[in-house]
Design a protein around this motif. Structure first.
Motif, short mmCIF file in Angstrom:
data_model
loop_
_atom_site.label_atom_id
_atom_site.label_comp_id
_atom_site.label_asym_id
_atom_site.label_seq_id
_atom_site.Cartn_x
_atom_site.Cartn_y
_atom_site.Cartn_z
N VAL A 208 0.96 -1.16 0.07
CA VAL A 208 -0.08 0.27 0.17
C VAL A 208 0.75 1.20 0.10
N ASN A 209 0.23 2.51 -0.68
CA ASN A 209 1.06 3.57 -0.51
C ASN A 209 0.19 4.55 0.41
N PHE A 210 -0.35 4.17 1.51
CA PHE A 210 -1.05 5.16 2.33
C PHE A 210 -0.90 4.74 3.76
N VAL A 211 -1.20 5.68 4.74
CA VAL A 211 -0.90 5.31 5.99
C VAL A 211 -2.37 5.26 6.82
N TYR A 212 -2.60 4.38 7.85
CA TYR A 212 -3.94 4.19 8.42
C TYR A 212 -3.75 3.68 9.71
N TYR A 213 -4.49 4.10 10.52
CA TYR A 213 -4.46 3.63 11.99
C TYR A 213 -5.87 4.03 12.84
N LYS B 194 -15.68 5.16 21.74
CA LYS B 194 -15.46 5.48 20.66
C LYS B 194 -13.93 5.62 20.09
N ARG B 195 -13.63 5.29 19.01
CA ARG B 195 -12.55 5.71 18.23
C ARG B 195 -12.42 6.34 17.23
N THR B 196 -11.32 6.91 16.72
CA THR B 196 -11.05 7.72 15.52
C THR B 196 -10.23 7.02 14.42
N ILE B 197 -10.61 6.62 13.30
CA ILE B 197 -9.68 5.90 12.23
C ILE B 197 -9.41 7.08 11.32
N TYR B 198 -8.04 6.99 11.01
CA TYR B 198 -7.29 8.13 10.29
C TYR B 198 -6.73 7.39 9.00
N VAL B 199 -6.86 8.11 7.81
CA VAL B 199 -6.14 7.61 6.57
C VAL B 199 -5.49 8.73 6.15
N TYR B 200 -4.24 8.36 5.69
CA TYR B 200 -3.37 9.56 4.93
C TYR B 200 -2.84 8.77 3.62
N SER B 201 -3.40 9.48 2.43
CA SER B 201 -3.13 9.04 1.20
C SER B 201 -2.90 10.30 0.08
N THR C 211 -18.52 5.67 2.72
CA THR C 211 -17.34 6.66 1.90
C THR C 211 -17.19 7.88 2.92
N VAL C 212 -15.81 8.00 3.22
CA VAL C 212 -15.51 9.07 3.91
C VAL C 212 -14.76 10.32 3.09
N GLN C 213 -15.39 11.39 3.32
CA GLN C 213 -14.68 12.65 2.82
C GLN C 213 -13.49 13.22 3.29
N GLY C 214 -12.42 13.38 2.47
CA GLY C 214 -11.21 14.08 3.06
C GLY C 214 -10.63 15.38 2.58
N GLU C 215 -9.73 15.74 2.96
CA GLU C 215 -9.01 17.06 2.68
C GLU C 215 -7.65 17.02 2.77
N ASN C 216 -6.94 17.36 1.25
CA ASN C 216 -5.79 17.38 1.14
C ASN C 216 -5.26 15.74 1.66
N GLY C 217 -5.95 14.76 1.24
CA GLY C 217 -5.45 13.45 1.43
C GLY C 217 -5.44 13.19 2.81
N LYS C 218 -6.04 13.78 3.62
CA LYS C 218 -6.41 13.39 5.02
C LYS C 218 -7.76 12.91 5.29
#
Length: 794
Positions: free
Chosen positions: A568-573, A585-592, A604-611
């Motif tokens: 993969v070429n993205f980070v997630y946690y 609750k928890r928060t899931i992050y994806v950086y692509s 579907t999750v909306q993001g901004e500048n790949g976050k």
């Protein structure tokens, strides 16, 4: 490192030491029970009726173990042979050969002395030494005897070569007994990445008493290297001439699999006459020259211990000429000046000296501070590194549970987690002060010094002593010992766990390297440590609060391996967030790169500048919550375990009862701040009271086994011996005594019948009294009630 404080998460020690079944099983025939390799199974422990296949997952160039337990509840039996087939790849061509597989019989040690600061581990026979079955065939030609309804464990270590083909392998274990023959299937997965020969976590293992026969020092040095461990010194005599030292460095320590070695400073220094300064203390010129040459051969690997727990050997009075920190400043200063290519090391049985404290002036004096994991303060490692220093950990007789250690009666997973925590907290190395001690202490109850029967390195005359296994993680096999009959090092199950932890460290290192590359490629502002926190959150809250549920550990390690392998070429946690997070609750992050759609559990999750981020609800009724993430055509997953807040209950928020506590202690100086009761004890004021009205966390104590209290001294000195008394208004009371113990220890008050009876008759207060002879400031905190299913109290 832990960046937040959250509810205590304690795993069930019962699941380790009394796992799977509370009903005593009677196996009608020889039966094999499969358990994971992160737990110890005692000889008399009950097991469930499970006969699974043995499962093992490992990377290339990695050793990993698996274990099974034999039992027959109806009659004695003999184990005549245990053999393992080669493991064949699913392609039908590649395999792991039998020369890469070692079979061991688990040798049990009876432990009935537990370190006085924690006595929750049960008495009984614990597995420790791992004896290769080839020795049994010589000593027990008719088969190794096993008594009915007692367990006999077997451990199998598999090695995967550097060029091993990744994928799934199968094989089997064949167990031949005089009653029946059993076959246990093996399922093995080799991950598509390699553990480097480079070792990134430094180590020191003290190889005491290893000069008993020709070549023993070199034999043990190479043995520990196979376990990714560096021995304390090069395998030569301490006062060997320079040429021999330099040759040994070249021969043994130039590879990247050796991280350090220590030179002995004894006999290398003295008072000399200087033409300018007169009589001065310094190291001999030939020794100075030799250390410079050693560093040229092995750059950055030469260390020296200048002080071993100096706080216990000098005066605690800062105004005294014998103040321990002054001695550190002087002698370590001489070593730093004369030996610029040697890293000076101090072991310290306390937290690091802080600026403003009496010993604060030596904070940056040694090149390396070596402290107990339980004394680690957030920010220490970063501060040491910013000032060109190192921070190591060490363990010995203390601390014990709930802190990390490697004793025979400790949780096996704790030894493995030492390396995980070391990576998390950015610790440079681990020091095991003694790994091979042969001498065993004796007293009336333990008169036999036989190393195969006696697990104690130190015993006192009152029936106490240091924990079993302190001083060794290897047993020295000797010719004529009746067990091995050869001069060879014999590993323990604890040593296997320590090596497994060292290899897990390389998993973490690999994944962080992968994350840093993706972060750099994406050009984003993100710390890889934030993305790795989810692994640590699954396993522990801190260095004195780990989860002993080994299923969680096995799953988390395999999840880490899967993430290393992902293309993969993205980070997630997934993360809790800040210290005031919502447990549900928890928060899931994806950086692509932001060019592909992102979904989390189909949404579907909306993001901004790949976050991208999404806050999700945690189902606290599930053992584990799983979430699927897709980025374009790539699918990955994250996992989290609900916080278990029911295993212990905080009895009091001391800050909320400041007025009542001060009112209850009019005869002594008491203050309350930051969750701690701070009491100044003198020879005339030796008791401090906590009114019962402050213990509001529990109304019904019957589900609990004991109350746990943390104690510290302001100056880091030992807690004096004393008593804890639970008192009713009528004067009825129950008292528990405790011995002197290190600052930071936890002490348990059993909730026995007397305690419960006082609860029925107007309970008044909890009283702590200490046998102090000098003015001593003691801090009391973290008062909790522990559920019965968490600990077993003697």
């Amino acid at each position: 490192m832990k960046k937040i404080v959250y509810p205590v998460l304690l795993g069930l020690i019962c699941s380790l030491l009394c796992s799977a079944c509370s009903v005593k099983r009677i196996s009608p025939e020889v039966t094999a029970y499969v358990v994971d390799n992160a737990q110890k199974v005692m000889k008399e422990q009950s097991l469930s009726y499970k006969e699974n296949s043995l499962q093992i997952n490992l990377a290339k160039n990695e050793y990993e173990g698996m274990q099974f337990i034999l039992n027959n509840g109806m009659e004695d039996f003999k184990v005549k042979d245990v053999s393992v087939s080669k493991l064949t790849h699913e392609n039908g061509k590649d395999f792991i050969g039998t020369d890469s597989i070692t079979v061991y019989r688990q040798h049990y040690m009876y432990v009935d002395i537990h370190y006085y600061t924690y006595t929750g581990y049960p008495d009984g026979y614990y597995p420790d030494a791992l004896i290769e079955t080839k020795y049994d065939s010589e000593i027990y030609p008719e088969g190794f005897p096993v008594t009915k309804n007692e367990n006999q464990g077997y451990w199998i270590t598999v090695y995967s070569e550097k060029n091993q083909t990744a994928g799934n392998y199968t094989g089997e274990v064949t167990v031949v007994t005089d009653k029946k023959t059993l076959t246990i299937p093996i399922e093995c997965k080799v991950y598509d990445f390699e553990i480097s020969e480079d070792v990134h976590f430094k180590t020191y293992y003290g190889l005491f008493e290893t000069n008993n026969y020709e070549g023993q020092m070199a034999q043990y040095y190479e043995f520990f290297k196979k376990y990714r461990m560096s021995s304390w010194r090069l395998p030569i005599e301490d006062m060997a001439p320079e040429e021999k030292y330099l040759n040994a460095a070249q021969t043994y320590a130039t590879g990247s699999d050796i991280t350090s070695y220590f030179v002995d400073l004894n006999g290398r220094r003295g008072w000399v006459e200087d033409p300018v300064f007169g009589k001065i203390y310094r190291f001999h010129n030939d020794f100075i020259s030799m250390t410079n040459k050693l560093n040229a051969i092995t750059p950055g690997k030469v260390y020296a211990l200048t002080h071993d727990e100096p706080e216990h050997k000098g005066s605690a009075d800062p105004n005294s000429d014998d103040f321990w920190a002054k001695g550190v400043e002087w002698f370590t200063g001489v070593a730093n000046n004369d030996l610029p290519n040697v890293k000076t090391v101090i072991t310290h049985d306390n937290k690091l000296p802080t600026f403003g404290s009496p010993a604060g002036f030596i904070r940056y004096t040694p090149d390396v501070w070596c402290i107990k994991p339980s004394n680690t303060v957030e920010g220490d490692a970063a501060d040491m590194h910013a000032n060109g220093k190192e921070l190591w950990w060490y363990t010995c007789n203390w601390p014990v549970y709930p802190a990390m250690n490697t004793h025979i009666d400790s949780d096996l997973v704790a030894a493995r987690l030492l390396a995980w925590m070391g990576f998390d907290y950015n610790i440079d190395g681990y020091l095991c002060y003694a790994a091979t001690i042969m001498g065993r202490a004796t007293n009336a109850a333990n008169p036999d010094p036989n190393v195969w029967q006696n697990p104690y390195n130190y015993l006192d005359e009152n029936g106490g002593g240091d924990p079993a296994g302190d001083g060794y993680v290897v047993i020295q096999g000797r010719e004529g010992d009746g067990v091995i009959n050869q001069n060879v090092p014999v590993p323990t199950i604890r040593l296997e766990a320590l090596r497994d932890g060292m290899e897990d460290y390389e998993y973490l290192y690999n994944y962080k390297q992968k994350l840093n590359k993706i972060i750099a490629d994406l050009g984003i502002d993100l710390d890889a440590n934030d993305a790795m926190q989810m692994f640590y959150d699954a396993l522990y809250n801190g260095t004195t609060d780990f989860d002993s549920d080994t299923q969680k550990f096995v799953f988390t390690r395999n999840d880490l391996a899967q993430k290393i392998c992902e293309d993969v070429n993205f980070v997630y946690y997934i993360t809790r967030g800040n210290e005031n997070y919502d447990c549900g609750k928890r928060t899931i992050y994806v950086y692509s790169d932001g060019t592909q759609p992102v979904t989390i559990n189909g949404k579907t999750v909306q993001g901004e500048n790949g976050k991208y981020s999404l806050t999700v609800d945690i189902d606290e009724t599930k053992y584990r919550n799983d979430f699927n993430i897709t980025v374009g055509d790539k699918q990955v997953s994250v996992h989290c375990y609900p916080d278990i807040v029911s295993k212990s209950t905080v009895l009091t928020n001391i800050d909320d009862f400041k007025t009542q506590i001060i009112e209850a202690n009019k005869r002594m100086s008491v203050s309350v701040e930051n969750g701690k009761l701070i009491a100044d004890f003198t020879k005339d004021s030796k008791r401090v009271n906590i009114p019962f009205e402050a213990l509001t966390g529990v109304s019904d104590y019957t589900p609990y086994s004991h109350i746990r209290v943390k104690m510290e001294t302001a100056d880091g000195s030992y807690i004096p011996a004393g008593d804890m008394t639970f008192m009713a208004k009528s004067g009825a009371s129950t008292t528990v005594s405790f011995k002197a113990c290190p600052s930071g220890s936890v002490v348990d008050i059993p909730i026995n019948d007397e305690f419960l009876d006082i609860l029925k008759h107007s309970p008044l207060k909890l009283v702590f009294s200490y046998g102090v002879s000098n003015n001593t400031t003691i801090l009391i905190s973290d008062i909790k009630a522990i559920f019965k299913d968490v600990q077993i109290i003697k």
